[in-house]
Design a protein around this motif. Structure first.
Motif, short mmCIF file in Angstrom:
data_model
loop_
_atom_site.label_atom_id
_atom_site.label_comp_id
_atom_site.label_asym_id
_atom_site.label_seq_id
_atom_site.Cartn_x
_atom_site.Cartn_y
_atom_site.Cartn_z
N VAL A 52 0.81 -1.21 0.00
CA VAL A 52 0.00 0.00 0.00
C VAL A 52 0.85 1.27 0.00
O VAL A 52 0.36 2.36 -0.31
N ASP A 78 -2.34 -1.34 -9.43
CA ASP A 78 -2.03 -0.26 -8.50
C ASP A 78 -3.26 0.05 -7.66
O ASP A 78 -4.24 -0.70 -7.68
N GLY A 79 -3.21 1.16 -6.94
CA GLY A 79 -4.30 1.48 -6.04
C GLY A 79 -5.60 1.80 -6.74
O GLY A 79 -6.67 1.77 -6.11
N TRP A 473 -5.76 1.47 0.48
CA TRP A 473 -5.31 0.88 -0.79
C TRP A 473 -5.27 1.91 -1.91
O TRP A 473 -4.58 1.72 -2.92
N ILE A 474 -6.03 2.97 -1.78
CA ILE A 474 -6.25 3.90 -2.89
C ILE A 474 -5.36 5.13 -2.82
O ILE A 474 -4.91 5.64 -3.84
N ASN A 476 -2.29 6.35 -2.00
CA ASN A 476 -0.98 6.63 -2.57
C ASN A 476 -1.03 6.78 -4.08
O ASN A 476 -0.40 7.67 -4.65
N SER A 477 -1.76 5.92 -4.74
CA SER A 477 -1.87 6.02 -6.20
C SER A 477 -2.61 7.29 -6.60
O SER A 477 -2.28 7.91 -7.62
#
Length: 519
Positions: A52, A78-79, A473-474, A476-477
């Motif tokens: 993550v 990815d995220g 999970w989301i 950083n991307s």
């Protein structure tokens, strides 16, 4: 690591197609459930291997396939895509569980579900644009057949309409991919977020229009939405679950990955117009839902409205709104999946979805009280009431979109308020009041029929109370994607000024956790 997500359901489709005719429908269903469960279990394995803290593409697989054509078997995640992969695998299990044990041609039916699983999973993990297109189109024919063979009375019309609309969507997307590769001179369809950077702004806008309209048909956004209500009304319950839960997400994911990701400057230029488009789509979907008397059609139009929120957040292009965009995709997948499961049970027991005919289903002795309770929870989540996953997604979207687009955000919030109106009408007319005599001996709902609703309802509450279980999970991307967007007004050749982007405020950053800085 990612290939099993594609190959497990593919092998499952082949095995199901080769099963002897003598195998009964119940056993075929068990085999299909086994493969779907294996694919879901593998998606959880992928989840455990996902870092993550790494905002880039992970678990990469790259094999040359048709190098002269620029087609490579390039996978990565990815995220923006990891949660959608898990959501797809989960809803496939729900769809199998909700399928009628006694349906005709079960081997063909479940093999088609497997192929849809393959297509959706492949599209979410493809890092080559041509490979994405192949998977994007792969789900087209299975879904057409599922509606056309196992659908309602007007299934031929609905299936053909779906096929035409989504074929046009595919043509526009493929033309944009080809145009981008040709004009950029790269000769490869491998995803590269900078490949459009040197193109003149007019060409970027032209290519972007192809992506926006192509994915806008799939989402669907007003005025490209007309195929969706017909498809939902004629489709069986499992197909409606997949259609709303994951297949629409191919459009929103494509909008993020390709339209926003490849054309950040052009996207910024047209963002105000996209925000107004979102307002129109939200309000049209909402008012259309209010006018419906068919429960399934009402839920279908609510999807048009809720997908408009995704467009608003994408147009705003702040870190917080991007987190809200992906969160809304997962949230809508769970909520719409639950609502279609429940509508399917009501139709199966009463043989009607007309809210002017149904009433009194909350009757604890002869009605459907548990289904009614789950329906109340589902409509509360869809209306964005606190404690539900829908509240978190809409709050992230509105909070992240308000600074750049205050008027558009407020109008979309009106749409959210009206969502509560039409769903309360649905619940009030259908479940309250005196149970009519014709519904006095309804078949009981057994636990296998209750199970999908309990699972989805549980996830809606859990993620509503603990949104960080999804946000981590989301984020950083999303932050990394935002870094590619112009932060200052950009002068285009015609002298126009690109709409200025807005940095996330301190409160925005606090909402997505302080440790989200890309590593």
């Amino acid at each position: 690591m990612l290939s099993p997500l594609i190959w497990i359901p593919t092998i499952g489709a082949i095995v199901l197609a080769l099963l002897p005719q003598s195998v009964n429908g119940a056993r075929v269903r068990q085999v299909a459930m086994g493969f779907m469960a294996a694919a879901f279990a593998w998606s959880l394995v992928v989840l455990t291997q996902f870092d993550v803290h790494n905002p880039g593409i992970q678990l990469v697989e790259n094999i040359d396939w048709l190098k002269d054509l620029g087609l490579t078997y390039s996978l990565g995640i990815d995220g923006l895509s990891i949660l959608l992969v898990v959501l797809n695998a989960l809803l496939m299990i729900v769809a199998v569980q909700c399928s009628d044990v006694g349906l005709s041609r079960p081997r063909f039916y479940y093999a088609l579900l497997m192929l849809i699983n393959t297509g959706v999973a492949g599209a979410f993990v493809s890092q080559n644009m041509l490979l994405f297109f192949l998977f994007y189109e792969l789900e087209l024919i299975p879904l057409y057949l599922l509606i056309g063979i196992w659908g309602g009375a007007r299934r031929g019309y609905a299936a053909t309409k779906f096929l035409i609309y989504t074929a046009v969507s595919g043509i526009l997307i493929l033309a944009s991919f080809l145009g981008l590769v040709w004009l950029s001179g790269t000769g490869s369809f491998d995803y590269n977020a900078t490949m459009a950077a040197d193109l003149p702004m007019k060409l970027q806008l032209l290519l972007l229009a192809g992506f926006v309209i192509g994915f806008g048909i799939k989402i669907p956004l007003f005025p490209f939405h007309t195929w969706l209500p017909d498809a939902h009304v004629e489709a069986s319950t499992p197909v409606s679950i997949l259609l709303a839960g994951v297949l629409l997400k191919l459009g929103t994911y494509g909008l993020l990955r390709f339209a926003m990701g490849l054309f950040p400057e052009a996207w910024s230029l047209v963002a105000p117009y996209l925000a107004w488009w979102a307002v129109v789509s939200v309000l049209f979907g909402t008012f259309s839902a209010i006018a419906q008397t068919d429960m399934k059609k009402m839920v279908a139009y609510s999807s048009v409205g809720h997908m408009g929120f995704v467009l608003l957040a994408s147009a705003a292009s702040t870190s917080l709104s991007l987190v809200g965009t992906v969160f809304q995709m997962v949230s809508h997948g769970l909520i719409s999946g639950l609502l279609f499961v429940l509508v399917g049970v009501v139709y199966k027991k009463t043989k009607t979805r007309d809210i002017n005919v149904l009433r009194g289903l909350f009757c604890p002795e002869r009605g459907l009280p548990i289904i009614g309770s789950l329906m109340v929870l589902g409509v509360m989540a869809s209306a964005g009431l606190p404690g539900m996953v829908g509240f978190v997604s809409e709050f992230l979207i509105f909070r992240g979109s308000f600074s750049p687009f205050p008027a558009q955000t407020l109008l979309c919030m009106v749409g959210t308020g009206l969502t509560a109106v039409y769903f309360l009408l649905l619940v009030n007319k259908t479940f309250f009041g005196r149970l009519p005599k014709e519904f006095g001996n309804l078949p009981s709902v057994n636990w296998p029929e209750h199970l999908p609703g309990f699972v989805l309802a549980g996830l809606i509450v859990i993620f509503g109370l603990q949104p960080t279980l999804l946000v981590r999970w989301i984020e950083n991307s999303s932050v990394t994607m935002m870094a590619s967007f112009p932060q200052q007004p950009h002068k285009v050749p015609e002298g126009a000024t690109i709409y200025p982007q807005f940095e996330p405020t301190a409160s925005d950053q606090a909402l997505v956790a302080p440790e989200i800085a890309p590593s």
